[in-house]
Design an enzyme around this catalytic site. Structure first.
Site, mmCIF file in Angstrom:
data_model
loop_
_atom_site.group_PDB
_atom_site.id
_atom_site.type_symbol
_atom_site.label_atom_id
_atom_site.label_comp_id
_atom_site.label_asym_id
_atom_site.label_seq_id
_atom_site.Cartn_x
_atom_site.Cartn_y
_atom_site.Cartn_z
ATOM 1 N N ASN A 232 0.825 -1.208 0.000
ATOM 2 C CA ASN A 232 0.000 0.000 0.000
ATOM 3 C C ASN A 232 0.860 1.259 0.000
ATOM 4 O O ASN A 232 1.769 1.402 0.821
ATOM 5 C CB ASN A 232 -0.907 0.012 1.228
ATOM 6 N N GLU A 277 -3.126 0.183 -3.842
ATOM 7 C CA GLU A 277 -2.926 -1.136 -3.254
ATOM 8 C C GLU A 277 -2.531 -2.100 -4.373
ATOM 9 O O GLU A 277 -3.325 -2.371 -5.264
ATOM 10 C CB GLU A 277 -4.212 -1.613 -2.577
#
Length: 337
Positions: A232, A277
């Site tokens: 992330n 992500e």
């Protein structure tokens, strides 16, 4: 720069490092390797095909006179200075910009702070005080639409005249188009393409795959429970369309991995702040606190809310398969490989 199929053939081998770039900032003396340089002037957000025409020109001009080839750029971006309350979608932050410039083969970069003093500098003082006086340039290269000085009073014609008065060579590079019939390549056109999710057009205008880089942060670990662990990265000010993308990632050791990435707010779960992500194919390891580069190869679909985690997982498998197909077929050059 290898194409994507060449990159894939390398597997996880680390790519060769770009040449070392001399970076000179405000207050630091001009190093010997940058004295008497020829400089391309501009903000260079994106380093698209038009910008690279300037880079190619400055390298030719510098080689012709035996001088260092350089770029003069400004931080923060002038638009951010004049409108600090309005977020700007930068195509390349300073770190990415310097990384690309290193690969383009210039000898160095002058990075100067864009502040009230510089914003208030007139065109003549910009040339005599900064270009000739502080930097000691022997010549400059600019784009056809370059403006400078207080209130943008300086035009290419004004700069050419001022350079002639001060013994500096000046070359103006005309506009570049990506394809016959298209309007000139511009950072604005590339931003608009990315905001619409049209990665293919953005990459065509850039001449390479658009990429970002940032530090991998801890998330809620939900991806692991779904069978898709993610790296992330927060992207402040990013205007990329929310959705699912085929990506290629350079890891901290320089190796490359294909993957599939989601950029958005996770509407199935928390609808939180936008986050990139990325699921890396065929990878297992700890990337927390490390910096990765993620280049966007193709758009798969928009962000969507699913009725259940199971429905989302099923679609993620489809997205991963589509990402592999896109990555296998893509041949756009890379700036991270």
């Amino acid at each position: 720069m290898p194409s994507s199929d060449e990159t894939a053939a390398k597997g996880s081998a680390a790519p060769s490092a770009p040449p070392r770039l001399i970076v000179n900032r405000d207050g630091a003396p001009i190093p010997p390797g940058l004295r008497g340089a020829v400089a391309a002037l501009g903000n260079f957000d994106g380093l698209h095909q038009g910008h690279r025409a300037l880079i190619a020109a400055v390298r030719r001009e510098a080689a012709a006179v035996g001088a260092p080839s350089t770029v003069l750029t400004f931080e923060p971006h002038p638009r951010s200075f004049f409108s600090p309350a309005t977020p700007m979608f930068r195509l390349t932050d300073e770190a990415v910009k310097l990384a690309v410039l290193a690969r383009l083969g210039v000898d160095g970069v002058f990075v100067r702070r864009f502040d009230a003093a510089l914003a208030g500098t007139g065109a003549a003082a910009f040339v005599t005080g900064l270009l000739k006086g502080e930097l000691g340039l022997s010549g400059v290269v600019i784009g056809h639409d370059f403006h400078f000085g207080r209130g943008r009073e300086g035009t290419p014609a004004v700069l050419a005249a001022l350079c002639a008065e001060n013994g500096l060579a000046c070359r103006v590079v005309e506009a570049v188009t990506a394809e016959t019939g298209e309007s000139p390549v511009s950072s604005s056109a590339i931003r608009a393409s990315l905001e619409a999710g049209d990665v293919a057009r953005a990459n065509r205008l850039l001449g390479f795959r658009w990429f970002v880089q940032g530090e991998v942060r801890h998330g809620d670990k939900r991806g692991r429970t779904l069978g898709f662990p993610t790296a992330n990265v927060a992207l402040p000010g990013c205007g990329l369309a929310h959705g699912i993308y085929a990506v290629r990632v350079r890891l901290p050791d320089g190796s490359l991995r294909d993957g599939v990435a989601s950029y958005g707010r996770r509407p199935t779960f928390d609808n939180g702040a936008p986050l990139l992500e990325t699921t890396l194919f065929d990878f297992s390891g700890d990337l927390y606190g490390r910096t990765i580069a993620v280049e966007f190869v193709g758009y798969i679909r928009g962000e969507a809310r699913f009725a259940s985690a199971e429905a989302l997982t099923a679609r993620m498998h489809e997205d991963a398969a589509e990402a592999r197909r896109i990555l296998a077929a893509d041949a756009v050059p890379s700036m991270i490989a």
